[in-house]
Design an enzyme around this catalytic site. Structure first.
Site, PDB file in Angstrom:
ATOM      1  N   LYS A 183       0.859  -1.237   0.033  1.00 20.22           N
ATOM      2  CA  LYS A 183       0.062  -0.205  -0.209  1.00 20.22           C
ATOM      3  C   LYS A 183       0.805   1.326   0.038  1.00 20.22           C
ATOM      4  CE  LYS A 183      -3.465   2.299   2.678  1.00 20.22           C
ATOM      5  NZ  LYS A 183      -4.557   2.069   3.914  1.00 20.22           N
ATOM      6  N   LYS A 243       9.486  -0.918  14.316  1.00 23.59           N
ATOM      7  CA  LYS A 243      10.086  -0.851  12.956  1.00 23.59           C
ATOM      8  C   LYS A 243      10.900   0.254  13.008  1.00 23.59           C
ATOM      9  CE  LYS A 243       5.908  -0.865   9.915  1.00 23.59           C
ATOM     10  NZ  LYS A 243       5.016   0.080   9.179  1.00 23.59           N
ATOM     11  N   GLY A 278      -4.734  -2.318   5.210  1.00 23.30           N
ATOM     12  CA  GLY A 278      -3.906  -3.342   4.781  1.00 23.30           C
ATOM     13  C   GLY A 278      -4.634  -4.703   5.066  1.00 23.30           C
ATOM     14  N   ARG A 279      -5.049  -4.897   6.238  1.00 27.80           N
ATOM     15  CA  ARG A 279      -5.778  -6.242   6.526  1.00 27.80           C
ATOM     16  C   ARG A 279      -7.083  -6.506   6.026  1.00 27.80           C
ATOM     17  NH1 ARG A 279      -4.648  -2.905  10.887  1.00 27.80           N
ATOM     18  NH2 ARG A 279      -6.151  -2.449  12.202  1.00 27.80           N
ATOM     19  N   HIS A 303      -5.034 -34.355  17.577  1.00 25.60           N
ATOM     20  CA  HIS A 303      -3.757 -35.087  17.842  1.00 25.60           C
ATOM     21  C   HIS A 303      -2.869 -34.391  18.398  1.00 25.60           C
ATOM     22  CE1 HIS A 303      -5.591 -38.662  15.994  1.00 25.60           C
ATOM     23  NE2 HIS A 303      -6.102 -37.841  15.131  1.00 25.60           N
ATOM     24  N   GLU A 358      -4.654  -7.289  15.318  1.00 25.65           N
ATOM     25  CA  GLU A 358      -3.984  -6.054  14.986  1.00 25.65           C
ATOM     26  C   GLU A 358      -5.398  -4.763  14.877  1.00 25.65           C
ATOM     27  OE1 GLU A 358      -0.537  -4.567  11.947  1.00 25.65           O
ATOM     28  OE2 GLU A 358      -2.379  -5.412  10.882  1.00 25.65           O
ATOM     29  N   GLU A 388      10.690  -4.814   4.443  1.00 25.02           N
ATOM     30  CA  GLU A 388      10.605  -6.149   4.029  1.00 25.02           C
ATOM     31  C   GLU A 388      10.422  -6.380   2.590  1.00 25.02           C
ATOM     32  OE1 GLU A 388       9.331  -4.845   6.564  1.00 25.02           O
ATOM     33  OE2 GLU A 388       9.234  -6.215   8.356  1.00 25.02           O
TER      34      GLU A 388
END
Ligand code: G6Q
Length: 548
Positions: free
Chosen positions: A211, A509, A272-273, A389, A358, A217
């Protein structure tokens, strides 16, 4: 500075009533509730957009629901929903709307933000995406050497990764099988190396999703991808055939060297999410085709309409959101497990982790005042039956209360012998066992020796929701995504927090940026950190250099 504390929520009449009501409910067993109302399993249900929600195995009565719904009214949930759908700046700390619902609005709808109807823009981008995706799928869009594109690599992180990777995995059944789809998110060379292993640059297209187009990263990985491509193709003109960008930042995209003709835009009112339904979903669209992508948007839209217009006592996102508040704030349950009995949904819990944590992992209200109550639960989970399990032991017999969402489908996409009946039998069995348990007397009656009875008994009274759908389709996936988005919004509204900002990611950050400079120039800048961080950095450099 002593923080001021907000107690406006905990002072609400409905909150007090729920506190009192909790005292009368905390020891009531689901066995009792089902015995008192044999039709309970057909009464505490709701259905919308192809999702059947059975919430009968929750520790609630009609009175609990009445009080939770009263709390929703006192918190003006209806008004908040209307404000979101009208494009008001409900993301108050970033002073903008949170308008992901516009991303799935049909062409005929009108949603005006600051005097502009955004729906035509949304569809213009979707049409461009569809055109591009079709060209890739039918081989019209070729690489620089004229080779057909066979590998799509999405580069992005957080919201620019988790949505696309979840949706690709969820809809893999509908995907074009002669193309490969890979996802690079981590700034760990391993992620890049493994995603680009054994694929040919001349057949590879990178979709760089960011965005802001400033995320470290993603930019590191995008630069690595560029080098990887040019090491083989040796001509920078190749970049325009092998890179596209999805971003709101035209300037940075062009600085990076991606032709802005190959850029798909979106808007700052898409968080973003919440961005999977925008151009961030391009890789998904290439994989499943434009029609399936649009079907996913239709599923979201159906749930949006249901959220907006249905009475709260039949409203799936509202009911699920209020149940989450009930356990989080009154039973002190710290987490919720999401357990899809569908292998294709293996990344769904991770996606919901970001969506929920978030959005609602905040300690101050929209007014910036500290809360005196818990906010977001911790979300976790794995597909069934694998979880049975491993960690289900704790859910059944541990000391913590963990409400669970079970998700299952009546029709499998991969019929194989008796597999699907076995899978679904396990889902039904788990919710039954969690609710009703097995008493020591029952265990003893089976002939278990006394000394083993306590170990073999199950208290039960573990609450679950069951979401039962006909079949996993793009439409049903969309409906589930919107269901959880709006449940998160419901919770955030009750807790009076801004569910659409994420200031909590900033400090790490900023510190990382400083540490990168220090690690790059260890002789010039003395480390000025606490003794732990500085010692760790020194040791890291010593061992790293020893290897070199
Ligand atoms: C999500 C967050 C965050 C964001 C990533 C990537 O809501 O904002 O996860 O998606 O930090 O950001 P960019 O898309 O700007 O690279």
């Amino acid at each position: 500075m002593t923080p001021s504390i907000s107690n406006s929520l905990t002072k609400r009449p409905a909150w007090h009533a729920l506190e009192d009501h909790y005292q009368s409910m905390k020891d009531v067993h689901l066995r009792q509730l089902f015995a008192e109302d044999p039709q309970r399993g057909e009464r505490f249900v709701a259905e919308a957009a192809g999702i059947y929600l059975d919430y009968s195995k929750n520790r609630i009565t009609r009175e609990t629901l009445r009080l939770l719904l009263r709390l929703a009214d006192e918190c003006q949930l209806r008004e908040h929903i209307t404000a979101m759908f009208k494009g008001e700046p409900i993301n108050s700390t970033e002073q903008r709307p949170a308008l992901h619902i516009a991303l799935r609005a049909p062409r005929s709808e009108k949603i005006v933000v600051e005097g502009i109807d955004v729906v035509p823009e949304v569809h213009a981008v979707l049409d461009r995406m569809a055109d591009f995706a079709s060209k890739l799928r039918d081989g019209q869009w070729r690489g620089y050497t004229g080779q057909r594109i066979r590998n799509i690599v999405n580069i992005g992180i957080g919201g620019s990764d988790l949505g696309p990777v979840m949706a690709y995995e969820a809809l893999r059944h509908y995907s074009l099988r002669d193309m490969n789809f890979r996802f690079i998110s981590n700034v760990d060379g391993t992620d890049f190396a493994e995603a680009t292993r054994a694929i040919a640059p001349e057949e590879t297209l990178f979709i760089v999703c960011s965005k802001t187009f400033t995320t470290t990263e993603t930019l590191e990985n995008a630069h690595a991808a560029r080098q990887w491509l040019l090491a083989k193709l040796k001509d920078s003109l190749a970049v325009s055939r092998h890179f596209v960008a999805v971003s709101t930042n035209t300037e940075e995209v062009s600085k990076f060297g991606i032709d802005t003709a190959n850029m798909f835009g979106f808007w700052d009112w898409v968080g973003g999410r919440y961005s999977l339904d925008s151009a961030i979903g391009l890789s998904t669209m290439v994989a499943v085709g434009p029609d399936n992508f649009r079907a996913m948007l239709e599923g979201c839209h159906s749930m949006d309409q249901h959220f907006l217009t249905s009475p709260f006592d039949r409203n799936l996102p509202v009911l699920m959101g209020l149940l989450a508040v009930w356990y989080n704030n009154f039973f002190d349950a710290a987490s919720i497990a999401v357990l899809p009995y569908e292998q294709y949904l293996k990344r769904f819990p991770a996606y919901l982790q970001q969506l929920t944590m978030e959005s609602n992992g905040k300690h101050v209200t929209v007014g910036g005042v500290h809360v005196d109550y818990q906010t977001s639960p911790i979300i976790w989970g794995e597909p069934g039956t694998n979880g049975q399990h491993s960690f289900y032991q704790l859910i059944h017999q541990g000391t913590r209360l963990i409400p669970c969402d079970f998700i299952g489908f009546c029709q499998t996409l991969n019929p194989l012998g008796n597999h699907h009946d076995v899978l679904m039998a396990n889902l039904f069995a788990q919710t039954e066992a969690l609710a009703f348990g097995k008493t020591e007397d029952e265990v003893k009656a089976e002939g278990t020796p006394d000394w083993l009875c306590a170990h073999r008994s199950f208290e039960g009274n573990r609450p679950t929701n069951t979401l039962l759908l006909e079949r996993l389709t793009p439409y049903s996936l969309g409906a589930m995504i919107a269901l959880y988005e709006h449940s998160v919004f419901t919770q955030g509204t009750i807790w009076e927090i801004d569910s659409f900002d994420q200031w909590g990611v900033e400090l790490g950050k900023a510190l990382a940026r400083r540490i990168i400079t220090e690690l790059d120039n260890p002789d010039e800048t003395p480390f000025r950190h606490d003794s732990s961080t500085s010692a760790l950095m020194r040791r890291y450099l010593r061992l790293k250099n020893a290897a070199a």
